[in-house]
Design a protein around this motif. Structure first.
Motif, PDB file in Angstrom:
ATOM      1  N   LYS A 210       0.852  -1.183   0.000  1.00 19.86           N
ATOM      2  CA  LYS A 210       0.000   0.000   0.000  1.00 19.86           C
ATOM      3  C   LYS A 210       0.892   1.238   0.000  1.00 19.86           C
ATOM      4  O   LYS A 210       1.830   1.340   0.775  1.00 19.86           O
ATOM      5  CB  LYS A 210      -0.903  -0.006   1.229  1.00 19.86           C
ATOM      6  N   GLN A 211       0.608   2.137  -0.908  1.00 23.29           N
ATOM      7  CA  GLN A 211       1.453   3.314  -1.063  1.00 23.29           C
ATOM      8  C   GLN A 211       0.923   4.489  -0.244  1.00 23.29           C
ATOM      9  O   GLN A 211      -0.272   4.663  -0.084  1.00 23.29           O
ATOM     10  CB  GLN A 211       1.505   3.718  -2.534  1.00 23.29           C
ATOM     11  N   LYS A 212       1.836   5.308   0.251  1.00 24.86           N
ATOM     12  CA  LYS A 212       1.439   6.506   0.972  1.00 24.86           C
ATOM     13  C   LYS A 212       1.061   7.592  -0.023  1.00 24.86           C
ATOM     14  O   LYS A 212       1.747   7.789  -1.015  1.00 24.86           O
ATOM     15  CB  LYS A 212       2.584   6.988   1.854  1.00 24.86           C
ATOM     16  N   PRO A 213      -0.020   8.312   0.234  1.00 24.14           N
ATOM     17  CA  PRO A 213      -0.402   9.399  -0.681  1.00 24.14           C
ATOM     18  C   PRO A 213       0.729  10.420  -0.787  1.00 24.14           C
ATOM     19  O   PRO A 213       1.424  10.704   0.176  1.00 24.14           O
ATOM     20  CB  PRO A 213      -1.649   9.998  -0.027  1.00 24.14           C
ATOM     21  N   GLY A 214       0.881  11.005  -1.950  1.00 27.53           N
ATOM     22  CA  GLY A 214       1.920  12.017  -2.142  1.00 27.53           C
ATOM     23  C   GLY A 214       1.332  13.220  -2.859  1.00 27.53           C
ATOM     24  O   GLY A 214       0.570  13.076  -3.799  1.00 27.53           O
ATOM     25  N   GLY A 215       1.684  14.410  -2.448  1.00 25.20           N
ATOM     26  CA  GLY A 215       1.175  15.614  -3.081  1.00 25.20           C
ATOM     27  C   GLY A 215      -0.336  15.693  -3.005  1.00 25.20           C
ATOM     28  O   GLY A 215      -0.936  15.512  -1.945  1.00 25.20           O
ATOM     29  N   LYS A 216      -0.958  15.956  -4.165  1.00 30.20           N
ATOM     30  CA  LYS A 216      -2.411  16.086  -4.199  1.00 30.20           C
ATOM     31  C   LYS A 216      -3.102  14.732  -4.359  1.00 30.20           C
ATOM     32  O   LYS A 216      -4.321  14.655  -4.369  1.00 30.20           O
ATOM     33  CB  LYS A 216      -2.814  17.004  -5.356  1.00 30.20           C
ATOM     34  N   LEU A 217      -2.309  13.682  -4.518  1.00 30.67           N
ATOM     35  CA  LEU A 217      -2.900  12.369  -4.726  1.00 30.67           C
ATOM     36  C   LEU A 217      -3.438  11.803  -3.422  1.00 30.67           C
ATOM     37  O   LEU A 217      -2.809  11.886  -2.376  1.00 30.67           O
ATOM     38  CB  LEU A 217      -1.854  11.421  -5.319  1.00 30.67           C
ATOM     39  N   GLU A 218      -4.595  11.189  -3.499  1.00 31.27           N
ATOM     40  CA  GLU A 218      -5.212  10.589  -2.321  1.00 31.27           C
ATOM     41  C   GLU A 218      -5.751   9.215  -2.680  1.00 31.27           C
ATOM     42  O   GLU A 218      -5.964   8.895  -3.839  1.00 31.27           O
ATOM     43  CB  GLU A 218      -6.354  11.475  -1.806  1.00 31.27           C
ATOM     44  N   GLY A 219      -5.982   8.423  -1.641  1.00 32.18           N
ATOM     45  CA  GLY A 219      -6.551   7.105  -1.880  1.00 32.18           C
ATOM     46  C   GLY A 219      -5.475   6.055  -1.998  1.00 32.18           C
ATOM     47  O   GLY A 219      -4.376   6.202  -1.485  1.00 32.18           O
ATOM     48  N   ASP A 220      -5.801   4.972  -2.689  1.00 35.20           N
ATOM     49  CA  ASP A 220      -4.917   3.821  -2.732  1.00 35.20           C
ATOM     50  C   ASP A 220      -4.591   3.391  -4.159  1.00 35.20           C
ATOM     51  O   ASP A 220      -5.336   3.657  -5.097  1.00 35.20           O
ATOM     52  CB  ASP A 220      -5.570   2.626  -2.020  1.00 35.20           C
ATOM     53  N   VAL A 221      -3.475   2.721  -4.286  1.00 39.12           N
ATOM     54  CA  VAL A 221      -3.116   2.010  -5.504  1.00 39.12           C
ATOM     55  C   VAL A 221      -2.941   0.562  -5.097  1.00 39.12           C
ATOM     56  O   VAL A 221      -2.203   0.271  -4.157  1.00 39.12           O
ATOM     57  CB  VAL A 221      -1.800   2.554  -6.111  1.00 39.12           C
ATOM     58  N   VAL A 222      -3.618  -0.311  -5.769  1.00 39.61           N
ATOM     59  CA  VAL A 222      -3.578  -1.713  -5.361  1.00 39.61           C
ATOM     60  C   VAL A 222      -3.275  -2.595  -6.562  1.00 39.61           C
ATOM     61  O   VAL A 222      -3.483  -2.211  -7.710  1.00 39.61           O
ATOM     62  CB  VAL A 222      -4.917  -2.158  -4.730  1.00 39.61           C
ATOM     63  N   ALA A 223      -2.765  -3.776  -6.268  1.00 43.93           N
ATOM     64  CA  ALA A 223      -2.460  -4.750  -7.306  1.00 43.93           C
ATOM     65  C   ALA A 223      -3.189  -6.041  -6.995  1.00 43.93           C
ATOM     66  O   ALA A 223      -3.333  -6.426  -5.834  1.00 43.93           O
ATOM     67  CB  ALA A 223      -0.959  -5.006  -7.370  1.00 43.93           C
ATOM     68  N   MET A 224      -3.654  -6.707  -8.023  1.00 43.45           N
ATOM     69  CA  MET A 224      -4.408  -7.935  -7.861  1.00 43.45           C
ATOM     70  C   MET A 224      -3.949  -8.955  -8.895  1.00 43.45           C
ATOM     71  O   MET A 224      -3.830  -8.644 -10.074  1.00 43.45           O
ATOM     72  CB  MET A 224      -5.905  -7.658  -8.054  1.00 43.45           C
TER      73      MET A 224
END
Length: 407
Positions: A207-221
């Protein structure tokens, strides 16, 4: 008198431009990176023609022969239609004009007439051989690193009866990334500590930490064909597919970096406000160039090493502009900097794509194929992905029992 089929094919066979037909309207390169997708011509009029040409790593071919049209002279004419796909020189590529000029030199035409329509260059001319006048109509297309040569070869006595079939067929031809299904048992993703629900997260990407204006999650499946990455941090929300059997992540990396079958890949998702403040008024090609220059300057500043920059603009099968580019260090410092390869596209204020590197185990050609194949699979969504629902669907698709919440 020899059959007309042999007369029509003589110069083309000598060049290796025609080959065995595909199955169900699909044919691809031997390495499985891209395939031509098309609507098969009317089987009542056009039959697949297998000329027994050997496979070639940088070219594939599809051919159809007409069942026969009797002309006013009583000759049974059997026109040909064919697709030839070529891997273009990389990373600089080749222009549509140069690509067509190279092939036209191989089979010269008399009185060629040219027109550009729907991104294709059409050239129509005549050639004399076998005692007959042939009309050759060819459509040339450049898509990404691939060049397409679409051909109709007929005598002048029946060309008007097959031209419409050729035009319709050409309009259906496109290039798409080929994700080859692999029957492989993938490891079970870990359980989320919070609710014990099996989530879309795997050990592949943390799970990645939000950076700058980006929010939410990036996930892999894990999915049957490889790995699907879902971007839920910010708009535009998108899904990107990565081919492979095994994936490994880099723990603690601030970026979406991982390996697919040992090849390094990094997800590129850059807010255009950072490098092109007037992006809303610019075309996608201009924004992609601005992003390229921004990344290039950053790489030189952070490494203190001058780099050589090469780039080539192209399009995906649906006409979406993309930019291929790579950077190579002019000198090799002690820490040995590799050549970086990018393939990017632009959508709603964000540049998206993939980055790879040339390494001992990853050739430049493979790195370029990986970033192109992944970028070409990007699918956008108007809202954040419902990952729980997607996971349930994947489990059902794979035949695995679904797991619900537990107290």
């Amino acid at each position: 008198m020899p059959s007309l089929a042999s007369i029509v094919l003589c110069p083309l066979v000598a060049l290796g431009l025609l080959a065995a037909p595909p199955i169900k309207g699909h044919q691809g390169f031997p390495d499985g990176t891209l395939e031509a997708v098309y609507v098969t011509p009317d089987p009542g009029a056009w039959l697949p023609e297998d000329l027994g040409m050997p496979p070639h790593p940088d070219r594939f071919n599809v051919a159809f022969q007409h069942t026969g049209i009797r002309d006013t002279r009583g000759v049974d004419v059997k026109p040909m239609m064919a697709i030839t796909a070529w891997k273009l020189p990389a990373p600089n590529g080749i222009s549509l004009e140069d690509f067509s000029a190279y092939l036209l030199r191989q089979v010269p035409m008399k009185n060629p007439k040219r027109e550009i329509r729907d991104g294709r260059l059409y050239v129509t001319g005549t050639a004399e051989y076998g005692g007959y006048t042939h009309i050759l109509r060819r459509a040339f297309v450049v898509k990404g690193r691939i060049g397409l040569d679409l051909l109709c070869d007929s005598t002048d006595t029946v060309f008007d009866k097959v031209r419409e079939d050729f035009e319709k067929w050409v309009s259906t031809v496109a290039l798409e990334p080929r994700i080859v299904p692999v029957d492989v048992q993938l490891p079970e993703p870990p359980k989320e500590k919070g609710n014990r629900v099996v989530t879309a997260y795997t050990h592949t990407l943390e799970k990645q930490k939000p950076g700058g204006k980006l929010e939410g999650d990036v996930v892999a499946m894990y999915v049957k064909d490889g790995m699907a990455i879902y971007w839920n941090r910010s708009k535009p929300y998108f899904k990107i597919m990565v081919e492979g059997r095994t994936f490994e992540g880099f723990s603690g990396s601030p970026h979406m970096a991982f390996t697919a079958d040992g090849a390094f890949l990094q997800l590129v998702c850059a807010d255009a406000d950072e490098f092109c403040p007037d992006h809303a008024s610019q075309n996608p090609e201009r924004v992609l160039l601005a992003h390229r220059d921004w990344e290039f300057r950053y790489l030189e500043e952070t490494t203190g090493v001058p780099f050589q920059l090469r780039s080539w603009a192209g399009t995906l099968a649906d006409g979406t502009p993309i930019l291929y580019w790579d950077v190579t260090p002019e000198k090799t410092p002690a820490k040995d900097l590799p050549r970086h390869v990018f393939c990017t596209r632009y959508k709603d204020g964000v540049v998206i794509g993939l980055n790879s590197v040339e390494e001992k185990a990853t050739t430049l050609a493979r790195a370029m194929d990986l970033v192109y194949a992944g970028t070409a699979t990007i699918q956008f969504s108007g809202q954040a992905f419902d990952l729980g629902k997607i996971q349930e669907q994947e489990r059902k698709h794979a035949g695995a029992p679904a797991q619900g919440k537990s107290d």
